[in-house]
Scaffold this motif. Sequence first.
Motif, PDB file in Angstrom:
ATOM      1  N   TYR A 184       0.797  -1.132  -0.009  1.00 55.48           N
ATOM      2  CA  TYR A 184      -0.075  -0.021  -0.074  1.00 55.48           C
ATOM      3  C   TYR A 184       1.093   1.362   0.141  1.00 55.48           C
ATOM      4  N   VAL A 185       0.497   2.141  -0.878  1.00 56.69           N
ATOM      5  CA  VAL A 185       1.294   3.586  -0.847  1.00 56.69           C
ATOM      6  C   VAL A 185       0.475   4.636  -0.406  1.00 56.69           C
ATOM      7  N   VAL A 186       0.793   5.304   0.551  1.00 57.09           N
ATOM      8  CA  VAL A 186       0.137   6.542   1.103  1.00 57.09           C
ATOM      9  C   VAL A 186       0.033   7.538   0.101  1.00 57.09           C
ATOM     10  N   GLN A 187      -0.999   8.190   0.008  1.00 58.94           N
ATOM     11  CA  GLN A 187      -1.287   9.417  -0.550  1.00 58.94           C
ATOM     12  C   GLN A 187      -1.590  10.726   0.536  1.00 58.94           C
ATOM     13  N   TYR A 188      -0.821  11.370   0.548  1.00 64.72           N
ATOM     14  CA  TYR A 188      -0.764  12.430   1.416  1.00 64.72           C
ATOM     15  C   TYR A 188      -1.951  13.450   0.846  1.00 64.72           C
ATOM     16  N   PRO A 189      -2.721  14.213   1.996  1.00 64.99           N
ATOM     17  CA  PRO A 189      -3.512  15.043   1.494  1.00 64.99           C
ATOM     18  C   PRO A 189      -3.346  16.324   0.764  1.00 64.99           C
ATOM     19  N   GLY A 190      -3.941  16.995  -0.163  1.00 66.68           N
ATOM     20  CA  GLY A 190      -3.544  18.097  -0.810  1.00 66.68           C
ATOM     21  C   GLY A 190      -2.686  17.973  -1.970  1.00 66.68           C
ATOM     22  N   ARG A 191      -2.715  16.861  -2.732  1.00 68.65           N
ATOM     23  CA  ARG A 191      -2.178  16.139  -3.825  1.00 68.65           C
ATOM     24  C   ARG A 191      -2.939  15.328  -4.916  1.00 68.65           C
ATOM     25  N   HIS A 192      -2.756  15.241  -6.188  1.00 65.89           N
ATOM     26  CA  HIS A 192      -3.546  14.649  -6.908  1.00 65.89           C
ATOM     27  C   HIS A 192      -4.648  14.071  -6.639  1.00 65.89           C
ATOM     28  N   ASP A 193      -5.313  12.694  -6.439  1.00 62.64           N
ATOM     29  CA  ASP A 193      -6.776  12.680  -6.325  1.00 62.64           C
ATOM     30  C   ASP A 193      -7.233  13.125  -4.728  1.00 62.64           C
ATOM     31  N   ARG A 194      -6.390  13.489  -3.996  1.00 63.58           N
ATOM     32  CA  ARG A 194      -6.606  14.455  -2.446  1.00 63.58           C
ATOM     33  C   ARG A 194      -6.539  15.794  -2.675  1.00 63.58           C
ATOM     34  N   ARG A 195      -6.152  16.285  -3.934  1.00 59.86           N
ATOM     35  CA  ARG A 195      -6.064  17.581  -4.032  1.00 59.86           C
ATOM     36  C   ARG A 195      -6.732  18.780  -3.379  1.00 59.86           C
ATOM     37  N   ARG A 196      -8.183  18.334  -3.332  1.00 60.30           N
ATOM     38  CA  ARG A 196      -8.982  19.138  -2.672  1.00 60.30           C
ATOM     39  C   ARG A 196      -9.369  19.057  -1.187  1.00 60.30           C
ATOM     40  N   GLU A 197      -8.581  18.121  -0.502  1.00 54.07           N
ATOM     41  CA  GLU A 197      -8.236  18.190   0.781  1.00 54.07           C
ATOM     42  C   GLU A 197      -7.276  18.975   1.319  1.00 54.07           C
TER      43      GLU A 197
END
Length: 259
Positions: free
Chosen positions: A49-62
């Motif tokens: 599993y790779v973590v996606q931090y908020p504020g980028r790519h598919d979490r860019r609206r967070e």
Amino acid sequence: MADAGTDSLRRFHTTEDAKMSLVVLPHAGGAASYYFKLSEAMSKFVQVYVVQYPGRHDRRREPFATDIRTLAADIQADIARRISGPVALFGHSMGAVVSYEIASGWPARSNASLTGLFASSRVAPSVPFDIPDLRTTDQAIAEIQGLGGTDMRVLADREFFASAVEVMRQDYGLLVRYQQELPRLHGHQIDVPIRALAPTSDRRAPIEQVMDWKLHTTAGFDLRTFDGGHFYINDRIDEVVDYVRESVSAEWSATGAQS
């Protein structure tokens, strides 16, 4: 395809009958997609599993994270919801200290048992860390060029470059605030084995300061060096995978996570 969940964990590859999971935590300014090839290679023997931090790519609206300890707690909660059985953390650069904070706050009771932490290209948590100023475009370009690992064609796309620099600034801000916690980190230890991966030409992570990770564990420490700079993984992926596989097999077989 990656899992399309709303949490922080992205799964690019499915490993049938995996006995263990590996959670990869990216560097400052990094996104989950950067570790696609590492996931592909590691998925031969663990579920990645790779973590996606908020504020980028598919979490860019967070909204971006405001501090590393809160970010770590949120990721740990996602791990608890989605993963059961043995799990190890692999953090690169900033991801290494996020991993350390996840391990520090690991609950005594959890369906997932934490078996180890791989700290890549990062000095120990208690070591003062030089964090560059990215207020100007020239400073940002110099930082990107100095670290390597980034396709410099991004400089030609002004919108993409501006977005990438903003992510870096936010993440470097996390590190600046983390520096203020150094007194808390001196003498702080986790009861989890730490395996440090140190590139020989990384100006940000001198090997003697990477060695200080041994001061932060009561459960065993190992150091492995690799030729290359800060983003050595790009060129040494097979060696990195072999080291992780070797460590899982030799050190954590008691958990049932043999490769």
